[in-house]
Design an enzyme around this catalytic site. Structure first.
Site, PDB file in Angstrom:
ATOM      1  CE  LYS A   1      50.761  28.567   3.966  1.00  0.00           C
ATOM      2  NZ  LYS A   1      49.953  27.383   3.660  1.00  0.00           N
TER       3      LYS A   1
ATOM      4  CG  ASP B   1      50.440  23.412   3.421  1.00  0.00           C
ATOM      5  OD1 ASP B   1      50.295  23.183   4.637  1.00  0.00           O
ATOM      6  OD2 ASP B   1      50.528  24.566   2.953  1.00  0.00           O
TER       7      ASP B   1
END
Ligand code: ATR
Length: 280
Positions: free
Chosen positions: A71, A108
């Site tokens: 990420k 997210d």
């Protein structure tokens, strides 16, 4: 402007990747929308991210979801990034443009707040400070989401205090570090209580926190979704509080990728939840 003639194809990249539920989610939406797209699961070893992204770009992929451990690398590899990705410091969604330019996003935070609002429609950011447990990558997305939604103050507590303090420096004075030992007293006055630690996950000890002093209208949510009903959520329900499970965050975070790559808005339905749970 010319049509984008690339195939309708995207992927999820991670290491390991076998456990990823994203292909199931996308398969459900392809069936629902009738879009003849394809979504691959690709194992990318640490160190191989940049080369893989080049290969996907050459092959005409429209983008990818990114999971551990890539990420941070994904954000660094992109040409530009959304404010959410920059603030969180990580990307979970890459959009590859027709000329090969790469845009990084972090959905997210979006997934967290959409799930919270869907599961607890009466919750309001003005309800009081948020109490966030944990200070890892997931906590960064949750904190960003809560501050962005208008929560005045985030009370942040984590087993390792130094990580709490790092996040308080990163996000500023609206994030207040609280010692891990004081987590139960910090529920007093908190409008929403969020577990972002791995405690409560199958195979892990439960999160120990007393909810006795939580306000009557507090919402308790967990980003752990295996099991769906964590001991924390069970304790919240037993105490009469609203409880929101973590599966919806996973489902909602996938929506912006589908929109960006395949051009259609999709929703999280009971049928999608069932499909993902049944495959578990
Ligand atoms: P992620 O990026 O998914 O959030 P992570 O960075 O590994 O994952 O963070 C896991 C979180 O769970 C951390 O907040 C961790 O606390 P530490 O920072 O002290 O490691 C928390 N955690 C894991 N096991 C724990 C335990 N037994 N007790 C308390 N907190 C725990």
């Amino acid at each position: 402007m010319s049509e984008d003639s690339r195939p309708l194809i995207a992927a999820v990249l991670g290491w390991p990747i076998e456990h990823s539920k994203s292909p199931l989610i996308f398969a459900h939406w392809f069936a629902e929308t009738g879009i003849a797209g394809s979504y691959k699961r690709i194992a990318v070893e640490p160190g191989a991210f940049a080369a893989t992204l080049d290969q996907l770009t050459q092959a005409g992929f429209r983008g990818a979801n990114i999971t551990l451990p890539h990420k941070l690398t994904a954000l660094a590899a992109a040409d530009c990034a959304s404010p959410a990705a920059q603030s969180i410091g990580a990307a979970n969604t890459l959009v590859i443009g027709p000329s090969g330019e790469v845009f990084a996003d972090n959905t997210d935070a979006f997934g967290f707040i959409e799930n919270l609002c869907a599961g607890a429609p009466d919750w309001r950011p003005e309800a009081g400070p948020a109490l966030v447990l944990g200070a890892g990558g997931a906590a960064r997305a949750v904190i960003h989401a809560l501050l962005d939604a208008g929560v005045d103050q985030v009370r942040l507590t984590n087993r390792t205090l130094a990580r709490t303090e790092d996040l308080a420096v990163h996000f500023g004075t609206r994030v207040v570090p609280i010692s891990w030992n004081d987590r139960s007293s910090a529920v007093t006055g908190s409008g929403v209580i969020v577990n972002t630690t791995s405690l409560g996950m199958t195979g892990q000890p439960p999160l120990e926190i007393a909810l006795d002093d939580a306000p009557e209208d507090a919402v308790v949510t967990d980003i752990v979704y295996v099991p769906l009903e964590t001991p924390l959520l069970a304790a919240a329900r037993a105490r009469g509080l609203a409880a929101v499970d973590g599966l919806g965050m996973l489902l909602h975070q996938a929506r912006p990728g589908f929109r960006a790559w395949f051009g259609r808005d999709v929703t999280v339905t009971p049928a999608l939840r069932r499909a993902v749970l049944e495959a578990a």
